[in-house]
Scaffold this motif. Structure first.
Motif, PDB file in Angstrom:
ATOM      1  N   ALA A  96       0.836  -1.208   0.000  1.00 18.48           N
ATOM      2  CA  ALA A  96       0.000   0.000   0.000  1.00 18.48           C
ATOM      3  C   ALA A  96       0.867   1.254   0.000  1.00 18.48           C
ATOM      4  O   ALA A  96       0.610   2.204  -0.742  1.00 18.48           O
ATOM      5  CB  ALA A  96      -0.941  -0.010   1.200  1.00 18.48           C
ATOM      6  N   THR A 130       3.724  -7.730   3.479  1.00 16.36           N
ATOM      7  CA  THR A 130       3.819  -8.004   2.042  1.00 16.36           C
ATOM      8  C   THR A 130       4.824  -9.105   1.730  1.00 16.36           C
ATOM      9  O   THR A 130       4.635  -9.878   0.789  1.00 16.36           O
ATOM     10  CB  THR A 130       4.190  -6.721   1.287  1.00 16.36           C
ATOM     11  OG1 THR A 130       3.197  -5.723   1.560  1.00 16.36           O
ATOM     12  CG2 THR A 130       4.245  -6.954  -0.208  1.00 16.36           C
ATOM     13  N   ALA A 180       0.443   4.115   6.101  1.00  6.64           N
ATOM     14  CA  ALA A 180       0.184   2.811   5.474  1.00  6.64           C
ATOM     15  C   ALA A 180       1.007   1.752   6.186  1.00  6.64           C
ATOM     16  O   ALA A 180       1.792   1.030   5.578  1.00  6.64           O
ATOM     17  CB  ALA A 180       0.527   2.864   3.988  1.00  6.64           C
ATOM     18  N   HIS A 210      -0.047  -0.937   7.826  1.00  2.00           N
ATOM     19  CA  HIS A 210      -0.813  -2.153   8.103  1.00  2.00           C
ATOM     20  C   HIS A 210      -1.834  -1.866   9.196  1.00  2.00           C
ATOM     21  O   HIS A 210      -3.006  -1.706   8.925  1.00  2.00           O
ATOM     22  CB  HIS A 210       0.136  -3.295   8.461  1.00  2.00           C
ATOM     23  CG  HIS A 210      -0.547  -4.578   8.819  1.00  2.00           C
ATOM     24  ND1 HIS A 210      -1.375  -5.242   7.946  1.00  2.00           N
ATOM     25  CD2 HIS A 210      -0.510  -5.325   9.943  1.00  2.00           C
ATOM     26  CE1 HIS A 210      -1.812  -6.349   8.537  1.00  2.00           C
ATOM     27  NE2 HIS A 210      -1.317  -6.411   9.732  1.00  2.00           N
ATOM     28  N   ASP A 259      -2.853  -9.937   8.971  1.00  2.00           N
ATOM     29  CA  ASP A 259      -3.611  -8.850   8.364  1.00  2.00           C
ATOM     30  C   ASP A 259      -4.719  -8.434   9.317  1.00  2.00           C
ATOM     31  O   ASP A 259      -4.998  -9.116  10.314  1.00  2.00           O
ATOM     32  CB  ASP A 259      -4.191  -9.273   7.015  1.00  2.00           C
ATOM     33  CG  ASP A 259      -4.475  -8.091   6.095  1.00  2.00           C
ATOM     34  OD1 ASP A 259      -4.314  -6.937   6.540  1.00  2.00           O
ATOM     35  OD2 ASP A 259      -4.868  -8.322   4.944  1.00  2.00           O
ATOM     36  N   THR A 261      -5.806   0.758   5.517  1.00  2.00           N
ATOM     37  CA  THR A 261      -5.741  -0.366   6.457  1.00  2.00           C
ATOM     38  C   THR A 261      -6.953  -1.267   6.277  1.00  2.00           C
ATOM     39  O   THR A 261      -7.904  -0.936   5.571  1.00  2.00           O
ATOM     40  CB  THR A 261      -5.686   0.153   7.911  1.00  2.00           C
ATOM     41  OG1 THR A 261      -5.435  -0.936   8.806  1.00  2.00           O
ATOM     42  CG2 THR A 261      -6.981   0.836   8.318  1.00  2.00           C
ATOM     43  N   PHE A 276      -7.329  -4.664   5.103  1.00  2.00           N
ATOM     44  CA  PHE A 276      -7.536  -5.343   3.820  1.00  2.00           C
ATOM     45  C   PHE A 276      -8.076  -6.771   3.958  1.00  2.00           C
ATOM     46  O   PHE A 276      -8.375  -7.414   2.951  1.00  2.00           O
ATOM     47  CB  PHE A 276      -6.243  -5.334   3.015  1.00  2.00           C
ATOM     48  CG  PHE A 276      -5.801  -3.948   2.639  1.00  2.00           C
ATOM     49  CD1 PHE A 276      -6.547  -3.189   1.763  1.00  2.00           C
ATOM     50  CD2 PHE A 276      -4.666  -3.387   3.196  1.00  2.00           C
ATOM     51  CE1 PHE A 276      -6.170  -1.900   1.425  1.00  2.00           C
ATOM     52  CE2 PHE A 276      -4.267  -2.099   2.874  1.00  2.00           C
ATOM     53  CZ  PHE A 276      -5.020  -1.355   1.986  1.00  2.00           C
ATOM     54  N   GLY A 292      -4.677  -8.017   0.645  1.00  2.00           N
ATOM     55  CA  GLY A 292      -3.876  -6.807   0.576  1.00  2.00           C
ATOM     56  C   GLY A 292      -3.177  -6.560  -0.735  1.00  2.00           C
ATOM     57  O   GLY A 292      -2.722  -5.438  -0.981  1.00  2.00           O
ATOM     58  N   GLY A 343      -4.014  -3.188  -1.675  1.00  2.00           N
ATOM     59  CA  GLY A 343      -2.935  -2.222  -1.552  1.00  2.00           C
ATOM     60  C   GLY A 343      -2.716  -1.425  -2.824  1.00  2.00           C
ATOM     61  O   GLY A 343      -2.452  -0.218  -2.783  1.00  2.00           O
TER      62      GLY A 343
END
Length: 516
Positions: free
Chosen positions: A46, A74, A237, A239, A339, A363, A365, A369, A373
């Motif tokens: 993201a 990620t 960004a 998380h 997540d 945030t 997701f 993501g 993202g």
């Protein structure tokens, strides 16, 4: 049915395949005060997607990452790029109407196509492959739900169909299928994106933990080192937001899922991406493996709230399921991903809080993501540039709580947090450090204070405060990953107290043990 072993070594090497097969990064920490148009806090998909989209508009941008870029959530994802998100469309159609489902489908599918376009534009070699996505059930009583989801997904604009045929090596009762989705190597993609960002004038600072945010015109973020970044706009960004002025933590719940991966026998690739919520969730995909055209099977599942699950038992159960259903060689890797989900099931991307003018957040997701993202990066770049995306209202973090659709989940979540916040204080995990075996850890009351004590394999003891530095919940030990985890909001710490994952930004304080 395969029997899950209860003891012995865990399957595979404790490393993410994506981390193991990509180059390390070494961008410099922030070493002086700087000024840019946009500061992005967080270097996952993201954050990097937002920074790259912003740089394309000619604005100056700085990415501030607490550790290494693309090495947090990620770097440990399953890396599916799909607009089929399990059972989201029937729920959206029912709770927010057909138009909301349509906007969700359009925004997520555009993200899939955007990655393909960006890969071609910057020449990213990231193993991008097109494949169908499936949500399936093995139970006859689950087919009605999938038929409704296929209908809702079609109405939302996706080429979805209900089917009872897949290429899985076992029978399914029914499935939703959406064609032309994608899977890729997330770190290879993001490292290429990061380098292209630099050619556009963007800067990246790793090992730069942000601990302060002053909103205004301009905004200013402060790093742990004391250096500052002054910016016209700031995107958080991370998380789980490290600053929570809108109390988003009340609407977010953290979930940790386990992953095992093993080389697949030739000719056994199921030819798609599959997911079911049955049996603690099972998500399946493959990736290129080796130089001889082999495939690596990647299986995800056994989710739990950080600080509450038995990760070792989960890894063994997941590995046993994989071996029962697929022809695989020795397990090569195991890792875990984390997540956050929003209580109404839709990510929060947009202005940070009702009074925000120049601060934004991405945030929630909910396990999706990759497309989420990328979608967030495009949406936020538009908002920063004074434009409005067609789906900005759908994802707006300032949207009002719906007591009908969201309150039950919110109340359940907060009851769970309260249980840990209060209940965990009424007990001590062990009475003495002597009870802690090598390789394990426990919370012990020592001289009136609760300490999180880990005994390493050599027998040495390492003690830190047991109170999470976010909001004060007591941490618990994850033996399979050798970490301390907060069951309230998902913060994770090393055995030395170092922050591994937020929302906490401060380490657990070191504690001296009597006689040490």
């Amino acid at each position: 049915m395969a029997v899950t072993p209860r003891t012995g070594p865990l399957p595979g090497r404790p490393e993410s395949y994506w981390m193991d097969t990509s180059d390390p990064t070494s961008y410099p920490p922030l070493a002086q005060d700087i000024e840019v148009d946009v500061a992005v806090v967080g270097g996952g998909i993201a954050g990097l997607s937002t920074a790259w989209e912003v740089a394309r508009t000619g604005r100056t941008v700085a990415v501030l990452e607490a550790d290494r870029i693309a090495a947090g959530v990620t770097g440990y994802t399953t890396a599916k790029l799909s607009s089929l998100h399990t059972l989201v469309y029937e729920r959206l159609r029912r709770t927010r109407g057909p138009e909301a489902a349509h906007l969700y489908a359009r925004s997520q599918q555009e993200a899939v196509e955007h990655v393909a376009a960006v890969c071609a534009e910057i020449g990213a070699d990231c193993q991008l492959e097109r494949a169908p996505a499936y949500t399936y059930t093995t139970r006859a009583d689950g087919t009605d739900e999938l038929r409704a989801e296929a209908d809702a997904a079609r109405e939302a604009g996706l080429p979805a169909q209900y089917t009872e045929v897949t290429d899985l090596p076992f029978a399914v009762a029914g499935a939703v299928r959406v064609e032309d989705q994608a899977q890729f190597h997330p770190r290879a993609y993001l490292l290429a994106l990061a380098e292209d960002l630099r050619t556009r004038g963007g800067v990246i600072h790793e090992r730069t933990r942000v601990t302060g945010l002053r909103e205004g015109s301009p905004c200013r973020v402060t790093a742990e080192s004391g250096h500052t970044v002054t910016a016209k706009a700031v995107v958080v960004a991370t998380h789980y937001p490290v600053f929570d002025r809108a109390l988003l933590f009340a609407r977010l719940s953290a979930n940790r899922e386990l992953v095992v991966a093993a080389p697949l026998a030739p000719g056994q690739d199921p030819g798609g991406m599959y997911i079911t919520q049955e049996g603690g969730k099972r998500s399946v995909r493959t990736a290129p493996y080796g130089d001889d055209g082999g495939r690596l099977l990647i299986v995800t599942g056994e989710g739990f709230t950080p600080g509450t699950g038995d990760a070792a038992a989960g890894f063994r159960a997941l590995d046993a399921w994989m071996r029962e259903h697929f022809d695989v060689a020795e397990t090569a890797y195991r890792w875990a991903a984390q997540d956050n989900s929003v209580t109404d099931g839709v990510p929060m991307v947009g202005p940070f809080h009702p009074g925000a003018r120049h601060t934004y957040v991405a945030t929630g997701f909910g396990g999706w993501g990759m497309s989420g993202g990328v979608m967030a990066g495009s949406l936020l770049a538009r908002l920063i540039g004074g434009q409005k995306s067609p789906w900005a209202d759908l994802y707006d973090p300032r949207r009002l709580l719906s007591t009908v659709r969201e309150a039950p989940a919110l109340l359940s979540q907060q009851a769970e947090v309260a249980k840990h916040f209060v209940g965990d204080r009424l007990r001590t995990h062990v009475d003495s450090v002597d009870e802690i075996p090598a390789g394990s850890g426990a919370v012990v009351r020592i001289e009136g204070r609760r300490c999180a004590v880990h005994r390493d394999e050599s027998g040495a003891l390492h003690a830190v405060s047991a109170r999470c530095t976010h909001l004060g919940c007591l941490v618990a030990f994850n033996e399979a990953e050798t970490t301390w985890e907060c069951p309230c909001h998902g913060s994770r710490f090393g055995t030395d107290g170092e922050v591994l994952q937020g929302p906490a930004t401060s380490p657990l304080e070191r504690r001296e043990l009597p006689g040490s």
